[in-house]
Motif scaffolding. Sequence first.
Motif, PDB file in Angstrom:
ATOM      1  N   LYS A  11       0.936  -1.266   0.015  1.00 44.46           N
ATOM      2  CA  LYS A  11       0.005  -0.115   0.077  1.00 44.46           C
ATOM      3  C   LYS A  11       0.903   1.187   0.150  1.00 44.46           C
ATOM      4  CE  LYS A  11      -0.366  -0.357   4.918  1.00 44.46           C
ATOM      5  NZ  LYS A  11      -1.385  -0.559   6.034  1.00 44.46           N
ATOM      6  N   PRO A  12       0.512   2.347  -0.728  1.00 40.43           N
ATOM      7  CA  PRO A  12      -0.789   2.589  -1.214  1.00 40.43           C
ATOM      8  C   PRO A  12      -1.281   2.025  -2.418  1.00 40.43           C
ATOM      9  CG  PRO A  12       0.697   4.290  -2.048  1.00 40.43           C
ATOM     10  CD  PRO A  12       1.591   3.346  -1.010  1.00 40.43           C
ATOM     11  N   PHE A  13      -0.531   1.242  -3.127  1.00 37.45           N
ATOM     12  CA  PHE A  13      -0.777   0.134  -4.259  1.00 37.45           C
ATOM     13  C   PHE A  13      -1.579  -0.741  -3.626  1.00 37.45           C
ATOM     14  CE2 PHE A  13       3.462   1.976  -5.221  1.00 37.45           C
ATOM     15  CZ  PHE A  13       3.102   2.827  -6.265  1.00 37.45           C
ATOM     16  N   LEU A  93      -4.770  -0.014 -12.144  1.00 38.67           N
ATOM     17  CA  LEU A  93      -4.082   0.124 -10.711  1.00 38.67           C
ATOM     18  C   LEU A  93      -5.146   0.783  -9.729  1.00 38.67           C
ATOM     19  CD1 LEU A  93      -1.301  -0.129  -8.790  1.00 38.67           C
ATOM     20  CD2 LEU A  93      -0.778   2.095 -10.247  1.00 38.67           C
ATOM     21  N   TRP A  94      -5.246   0.262  -8.601  1.00 38.54           N
ATOM     22  CA  TRP A  94      -5.997   1.127  -7.837  1.00 38.54           C
ATOM     23  C   TRP A  94      -4.916   1.684  -6.501  1.00 38.54           C
ATOM     24  CZ3 TRP A  94     -10.652  -1.948  -5.472  1.00 38.54           C
ATOM     25  CH2 TRP A  94     -11.669  -2.192  -6.516  1.00 38.54           C
ATOM     26  N   VAL A  95      -4.791   3.030  -6.297  1.00 42.23           N
ATOM     27  CA  VAL A  95      -4.195   3.520  -5.300  1.00 42.23           C
ATOM     28  C   VAL A  95      -5.149   3.889  -4.143  1.00 42.23           C
ATOM     29  CG1 VAL A  95      -2.633   5.377  -4.985  1.00 42.23           C
ATOM     30  CG2 VAL A  95      -2.603   4.512  -6.992  1.00 42.23           C
ATOM     31  N   ALA A  96      -4.469   3.646  -2.935  1.00 42.57           N
ATOM     32  CA  ALA A  96      -5.356   3.965  -1.662  1.00 42.57           C
ATOM     33  C   ALA A  96      -5.164   5.434  -1.227  1.00 42.57           C
ATOM     34  CB  ALA A  96      -4.835   3.111  -0.429  1.00 42.57           C
ATOM     35  N   LEU A  97      -6.163   6.275  -1.159  1.00 42.72           N
ATOM     36  CA  LEU A  97      -5.889   7.792  -0.924  1.00 42.72           C
ATOM     37  C   LEU A  97      -5.847   8.053   0.596  1.00 42.72           C
ATOM     38  CD1 LEU A  97      -8.745   8.988  -3.028  1.00 42.72           C
ATOM     39  CD2 LEU A  97      -6.367   9.183  -3.486  1.00 42.72           C
ATOM     40  N   TYR A 217      -1.611   3.657   7.054  1.00 43.33           N
ATOM     41  CA  TYR A 217      -2.923   3.706   7.589  1.00 43.33           C
ATOM     42  C   TYR A 217      -3.434   2.221   7.252  1.00 43.33           C
ATOM     43  CZ  TYR A 217      -2.526   8.535   7.069  1.00 43.33           C
ATOM     44  OH  TYR A 217      -2.055  10.025   7.224  1.00 43.33           O
ATOM     45  N   PRO A 218      -4.289   1.401   8.227  1.00 45.07           N
ATOM     46  CA  PRO A 218      -4.927   0.310   7.759  1.00 45.07           C
ATOM     47  C   PRO A 218      -5.890   0.534   6.615  1.00 45.07           C
ATOM     48  CG  PRO A 218      -5.949   1.403   9.424  1.00 45.07           C
ATOM     49  CD  PRO A 218      -4.840   2.143   9.292  1.00 45.07           C
ATOM     50  N   LEU A 219      -6.141  -0.922   6.000  1.00 45.40           N
ATOM     51  CA  LEU A 219      -7.090  -0.799   4.792  1.00 45.40           C
ATOM     52  C   LEU A 219      -8.416  -1.169   5.313  1.00 45.40           C
ATOM     53  CD1 LEU A 219      -4.867  -2.373   2.180  1.00 45.40           C
ATOM     54  CD2 LEU A 219      -5.106   0.067   2.690  1.00 45.40           C
ATOM     55  N   HIS A 223     -17.183  -3.514  -0.100  1.00 48.37           N
ATOM     56  CA  HIS A 223     -17.592  -4.053  -1.644  1.00 48.37           C
ATOM     57  C   HIS A 223     -16.890  -3.499  -2.759  1.00 48.37           C
ATOM     58  CE1 HIS A 223     -20.210  -7.196   0.123  1.00 48.37           C
ATOM     59  NE2 HIS A 223     -21.118  -5.858   0.555  1.00 48.37           N
ATOM     60  N   TYR A 224     -16.652  -2.193  -2.765  1.00 45.40           N
ATOM     61  CA  TYR A 224     -16.079  -1.368  -4.022  1.00 45.40           C
ATOM     62  C   TYR A 224     -15.058  -0.432  -3.443  1.00 45.40           C
ATOM     63  CZ  TYR A 224     -20.533  -3.038  -5.930  1.00 45.40           C
ATOM     64  OH  TYR A 224     -21.421  -4.136  -6.479  1.00 45.40           O
ATOM     65  N   SER A 225     -14.798  -0.280  -2.274  1.00 48.98           N
ATOM     66  CA  SER A 225     -14.065   0.754  -1.548  1.00 48.98           C
ATOM     67  C   SER A 225     -13.062   0.511  -0.727  1.00 48.98           C
ATOM     68  CB  SER A 225     -15.124   1.679  -0.573  1.00 48.98           C
ATOM     69  OG  SER A 225     -16.229   1.865  -1.258  1.00 48.98           O
ATOM     70  N   VAL A 226     -11.980   1.379  -0.496  1.00 47.20           N
ATOM     71  CA  VAL A 226     -10.884   1.082   0.354  1.00 47.20           C
ATOM     72  C   VAL A 226     -10.737   2.219   0.985  1.00 47.20           C
ATOM     73  CG1 VAL A 226      -8.491   0.558   0.631  1.00 47.20           C
ATOM     74  CG2 VAL A 226      -9.722  -0.507  -1.280  1.00 47.20           C
ATOM     75  N   HIS A 227     -10.815   2.341   2.435  1.00 42.06           N
ATOM     76  CA  HIS A 227     -10.723   3.580   3.439  1.00 42.06           C
ATOM     77  C   HIS A 227      -9.520   3.236   4.320  1.00 42.06           C
ATOM     78  CE1 HIS A 227     -13.708   6.396   1.562  1.00 42.06           C
ATOM     79  NE2 HIS A 227     -14.209   5.281   1.040  1.00 42.06           N
ATOM     80  N   THR A 228      -9.381   4.557   5.168  1.00 42.25           N
ATOM     81  CA  THR A 228      -8.334   4.404   6.304  1.00 42.25           C
ATOM     82  C   THR A 228      -8.952   4.126   7.561  1.00 42.25           C
ATOM     83  OG1 THR A 228      -8.413   6.620   6.846  1.00 42.25           O
ATOM     84  CG2 THR A 228      -6.810   6.121   4.889  1.00 42.25           C
TER      85      THR A 228
END
Length: 264
Positions: A11-13, A93-97, A217-219, A223-228
Amino acid sequence: MSPSDLGHVIKPFVFLDLFEADSSFVGQMPMHPHSGIATVTVITEGNLHFDDPDAGKGEIAYGGVEWMRAGGGVWHGKEMSAGTSKRVQGFQLWVALPPHLENAAVDSQYLEAAAMPQAGPARVILGSYEGVRSPVRAPENITYLLVTIAKGETWEYRPQAQHESLWLSVSRGRLTSPERVDAGEMVVFEAGNEAIRLTAGEEDAVFVIGSAAPHPYPLQLGHYSVHTNADALVAGETRIAELGRQLREQKKAQGPSGPMPIFR
């Protein structure tokens, strides 16, 4: 890679998909939501067409990019369609914000290949490399490159000092580093920022490589989301649900025809 496996390691990848299909598959993609992440699509073979009232029309081919910061919630899936090529290959690619962006406003960009700068054999998709900066409005401390090196040639990647999350994935050809990495494989390097020497095999090698300062930050996965955190996830999924209701109402009023751009 998904947020539930290697996404925790680099992460953030948090997500990577290598897709390859008849380009008509894009038109069959359903509308779907995201929040808390940014999505980055690059094309390694062929091309796709984009059509968004806020961004105009154009073509995404090798070196071009679609960037979408989902932030607090968005539905998308119909802004891209088949281009002039019969087949298309690329990476998503998804990047966690970070917290200040994970529930922020949606931001999207479509950048044709001519708009994307180069540093040697690398297109600078996100961040900067060797003094060359991407026009994509990505968070700081992330570098993401699309690279082609000719058969038998060697190229060296030098991560920035704080970039301890480091990985690559090959779409065509083969690399040695010195371990062999074949097309369709992804490798994660040990934490650190030492330079990596990559040599192409008996044909040109096309690959993406990413490095970043670790996401501290933790992930929190939906279902469609990744947050901190759990509260940010609830806010994102609540917004997605509300947008979904609005989208269904708009489609009823509009009927089956007509464009459906990113819905925010």
